[in-house]
Design an enzyme around this catalytic site. Structure first.
Site, PDB file in Angstrom:
ATOM      1  N   HIS A   1      70.630 -56.281 139.094  1.00  0.00           N
ATOM      2  CA  HIS A   1      69.438 -55.488 139.409  1.00  0.00           C
ATOM      3  C   HIS A   1      68.513 -55.299 138.213  1.00  0.00           C
ATOM      4  O   HIS A   1      67.510 -54.595 138.327  1.00  0.00           O
ATOM      5  CB  HIS A   1      69.850 -54.122 139.958  1.00  0.00           C
ATOM      6  CG  HIS A   1      70.628 -54.189 141.230  1.00  0.00           C
ATOM      7  ND1 HIS A   1      70.037 -54.378 142.460  1.00  0.00           N
ATOM      8  CD2 HIS A   1      71.960 -54.126 141.463  1.00  0.00           C
ATOM      9  CE1 HIS A   1      70.974 -54.408 143.403  1.00  0.00           C
ATOM     10  NE2 HIS A   1      72.152 -54.261 142.822  1.00  0.00           N
TER      11      HIS A   1
ATOM     12  N   GLU B   1      70.181 -56.686 148.881  1.00  0.00           N
ATOM     13  CA  GLU B   1      71.332 -55.816 149.098  1.00  0.00           C
ATOM     14  C   GLU B   1      70.893 -54.725 150.064  1.00  0.00           C
ATOM     15  O   GLU B   1      70.446 -53.662 149.687  1.00  0.00           O
ATOM     16  CB  GLU B   1      71.825 -55.239 147.770  1.00  0.00           C
ATOM     17  CG  GLU B   1      73.195 -54.618 147.878  1.00  0.00           C
ATOM     18  CD  GLU B   1      73.813 -54.274 146.545  1.00  0.00           C
ATOM     19  OE1 GLU B   1      75.007 -53.920 146.533  1.00  0.00           O
ATOM     20  OE2 GLU B   1      73.132 -54.348 145.502  1.00  0.00           O
TER      21      GLU B   1
ATOM     22  N   ALA C   1      74.285 -46.545 145.855  1.00  0.00           N
ATOM     23  CA  ALA C   1      72.979 -46.140 145.333  1.00  0.00           C
ATOM     24  C   ALA C   1      71.835 -46.438 146.307  1.00  0.00           C
ATOM     25  O   ALA C   1      70.666 -46.324 145.946  1.00  0.00           O
ATOM     26  CB  ALA C   1      72.723 -46.841 144.006  1.00  0.00           C
TER      27      ALA C   1
ATOM     28  N   ASN D   1      84.755 -51.939 145.628  1.00  0.00           N
ATOM     29  CA  ASN D   1      83.753 -50.906 145.358  1.00  0.00           C
ATOM     30  C   ASN D   1      82.824 -50.728 146.555  1.00  0.00           C
ATOM     31  O   ASN D   1      82.400 -51.706 147.162  1.00  0.00           O
ATOM     32  CB  ASN D   1      82.938 -51.267 144.116  1.00  0.00           C
ATOM     33  CG  ASN D   1      83.793 -51.264 142.860  1.00  0.00           C
ATOM     34  OD1 ASN D   1      83.990 -52.284 142.226  1.00  0.00           O
ATOM     35  ND2 ASN D   1      84.315 -50.108 142.495  1.00  0.00           N
ATOM     36  N   ALA D   2      82.493 -49.465 146.858  1.00  0.00           N
ATOM     37  CA  ALA D   2      81.606 -49.125 147.977  1.00  0.00           C
ATOM     38  C   ALA D   2      82.129 -49.691 149.296  1.00  0.00           C
ATOM     39  O   ALA D   2      81.393 -50.282 150.075  1.00  0.00           O
ATOM     40  CB  ALA D   2      80.178 -49.608 147.714  1.00  0.00           C
TER      41      ALA D   2
ATOM     42  N   GLY E   1      85.816 -53.395 133.415  1.00  0.00           N
ATOM     43  CA  GLY E   1      86.873 -52.456 133.061  1.00  0.00           C
ATOM     44  C   GLY E   1      86.666 -51.073 133.620  1.00  0.00           C
ATOM     45  O   GLY E   1      87.512 -50.194 133.437  1.00  0.00           O
TER      46      GLY E   1
ATOM     47  N   ASP F   1      76.287 -57.043 138.364  1.00  0.00           N
ATOM     48  CA  ASP F   1      75.704 -55.889 139.053  1.00  0.00           C
ATOM     49  C   ASP F   1      74.987 -55.001 138.047  1.00  0.00           C
ATOM     50  O   ASP F   1      74.961 -53.771 138.164  1.00  0.00           O
ATOM     51  CB  ASP F   1      76.772 -55.102 139.815  1.00  0.00           C
ATOM     52  CG  ASP F   1      76.181 -54.193 140.894  1.00  0.00           C
ATOM     53  OD1 ASP F   1      74.981 -54.340 141.205  1.00  0.00           O
ATOM     54  OD2 ASP F   1      76.918 -53.338 141.412  1.00  0.00           O
TER      55      ASP F   1
ATOM     56  N   ALA G   1      76.693 -46.477 139.510  1.00  0.00           N
ATOM     57  CA  ALA G   1      75.482 -47.157 139.997  1.00  0.00           C
ATOM     58  C   ALA G   1      75.226 -48.410 139.172  1.00  0.00           C
ATOM     59  O   ALA G   1      74.494 -48.391 138.190  1.00  0.00           O
ATOM     60  CB  ALA G   1      74.284 -46.212 139.923  1.00  0.00           C
TER      61      ALA G   1
END
Length: 382
Positions: free
Chosen positions: A61, A129, A140, A219-220, A248, A273, A308
C-alpha cells in the site's frame, strides 16, 4: 547496448553457479562457459556477491511517505524507486477499499505513471483489496464502503484501467461473490480470498470456482478450529497460493515454518503489505482514510490498535524467511520470485534468471543485503 554482470554467484535452475549474465534490450541471457563479454561493453563486477531474480511484491500500500490511495503518478514512481533499492523489481499497487470516485482516480494515476520514464520497480498492475469484503474482518477497511458483489462495478473499474487490474481480494461469504468468481476471472483478474469469516464449505466453493490465492493467511480471517476449519482450513488444505507477511509480527516464526511445511515451497507468496511508513521512522501516518501510528516499526490503527499493514521490505523478508525457517536461500527465494510471478501470470518473463526473460536482477552482498538492483537491464541509481 549490451552489458554484462561478471564474477557473480548466479541463482539459475534452482541453485547458485558462477556465470556471466548478458543483458541486451532489457532481456537477459547466460553466456556459455568460456565465452567472454564483448570488448568495450559495460561490465558490472559482482565478485563475492550473489545474483538473484528480482523480487515481486503483489500486495503493498505504499512506502517513503506515499500512500497508494492518494498517490499521484509521480508519487507512484517514488514508491517504485524505494522498492527497487530494497530488491523489488516488479509490483502491484494495492488500492484499499475507497469511494468509487477515489478508486477511479487511483486508476487514472496508475495509467499516467505507466507512460512515464522510471528509475524504479516496474508497476505491473493494480490490486484491489475490496470492496467486496466482510465487515467483521475488515481490518483497516472503511466499513461503510464495503458492499455485496457487483461485477458491473468491477467491469467499470477494469475498463477504466484498460485491463490492468490484475488481482482482487474478496470475502467468500459476501452475497453473490462465490458465483461471480468465474465472471471476475473472465475480466482477466486473479481472485484471492481473505478478510473473511467464511465457513469451510463456502470457502472451498470459492476455490473450486477459481479463487487462486488467500490474502495474508492467518491475518484478518476466522482461524482454524477442529470442528469448524473455516476459510483458514480451506486455504491450508487446498492447493491455492497463500500470501504471508514475514515481518515477525503478523506471523510467528513457527507459523511461517508450519505454513511452508503444510503448503509446500511452491504455494507460499511472501508479501510486504507495506504502508507509507516503510523506509521512514516511527510516527503518525495514513493508510487510505485511516490514521496509523507506527511504534518500533509496528503499524497499528490509531482508533483501535488493530495492526494495519507493515513497514517490511522484500529484502528484509528474504532474510527473515531464512532466519525463521533455517532454509537455504535457494528455497527462500521462491517465495519472492517464482511463486508470485506464477500467481499473477507473468512467469513467462519474470521470476527467474533464464534465457530471454526480463533483466530484473538483484545483487546481494555477503550478508545478503541488497547491494544493487537491475530493472529491465537498467541499474537503479540510489
Amino acid at each position: 547496448m549490451e552489458q554484462y554482470i561478471i564474477n557473480g554467484n548466479v541463482y539459475v535452475e534452482g541453485g547458485f553457479q558462477e556465470k556471466t549474465v548478458g543483458i541486451e534490450g532489457g532481456c537477459l541471457y547466460i553466456l556459455p562457459k568460456g565465452e567472454m563479454p564483448k570488448e568495450g561493453a559495460p561490465v558490472y563486477d559482482a565478485q563475492g556477491k550473489k545474483v538473484v531474480p528480482g523480487f515481486l511484491d503483489i500486495h503493498t500500500h505504499g512506502a517513503v511517505g506515499v500512500d497508494v490511495n492518494a498517490a499521484t503518478a509521480e508519487e507512484l514512481g517514488k514508491i517504485g524507486h524505494f522498492m527497487a533499492t530494497q530488491g523489488t523489481t516488479s509490483w502491484l499497487c494495492s488500492v484499499l477499499t475507497d469511494t468509487k470516485e477515489q478508486t477511479l482516480w487511483c486508476i487514472d494515476e496508475f495509467k499516467k505513471h505507466k507512460k512515464m520514464e522510471g528509475n524504479g520497480a516496474s508497476l505491473l498492475g493494480i490490486h484491489l483489496e475490496g470492496p467486496f469484503l466482510a465487515k467483521e474482518f475488515k481490518g483497516a477497511m472503511p466499513e461503510h464502503l464495503l458492499r455485496d458483489a457487483d461485477v458491473e462495478l468491477l467491469k467499470e473499474y477494469q475498463d477504466a484501467a484498460e485491463g490492468n487490474i490484475k488481482y482482487l481480494t474478496v470475502s467468500p461469504e459476501i452475497e453473490g461473490i462465490v458465483d461471480a468468481i468465474p465472471a471476475i476471472r473472465e475480466l482477466g483478474i486473479v481472485v484471492a480470498i481473505g478478510h473473511s469469516g467464511a465457513d469451510y464449505d463456502t470457502s472451498m466453493k470459492a476455490i473450486s470456482n477459481g479463487a487462486a490465492s488467500c490474502t495474508h493467511i492467518f491475518n484478518a480471517m476466522k482461524l482454524l478450529h477442529q470442528h469448524f476449519p473455516a476459510i483458514m482450513g480451506a486455504a491450508m488444505e487446498s492447493d491455492i497460493y497463500c500470501e504471508a507477511i514475514c515481518d515477525g509480527r503478523h506471523l510467528h516464526p513457527a507459523v511461517v515454518r508450519l505454513l511452508i511445511k503444510t503448503k509446500g515451497l511452491d504455494r507460499v507468496v511472501a508479501i510486504t503489505d507495506s504502508i507509507m511508513a516503510a523506509g521512514l521512522p516511527d510516527g503518525n501516518y495514513k493508510l487510505g482514510v485511516n490514521d496509523v501510528v507506527v511504534v518500533d516499526g509496528d503499524a497499528k490503527l490509531a482508533s483501535n490498535g488493530v495492526r494495519a499493514g507493515s513497514t517490511l521490505t522484500t529484502g528484509q523478508a528474504l532474510k527473515n524467511i531464512m532466519a525463521f525457517t533455517g532454509r537455504p536461500m535457494e528455497e527462500a527465494l521462491r517465495l519472492l520470485t517464482e511463486n508470485p510471478a506464477k500467481l499473477i501470470g507473468v512467469f513467462d518473463r519474470k521470476g527467474s534468471i533464464a534465457e530471454g526473460k526480463d533483466a530484473d536482477l538483484v545483487i546481494l552482498d555477503g550478508e545478503n543485503n541488497v547491494a544493487d538492483t537491475f530493472v529491465m537491464g537498467k541499474l537503479i541509481t540510489r
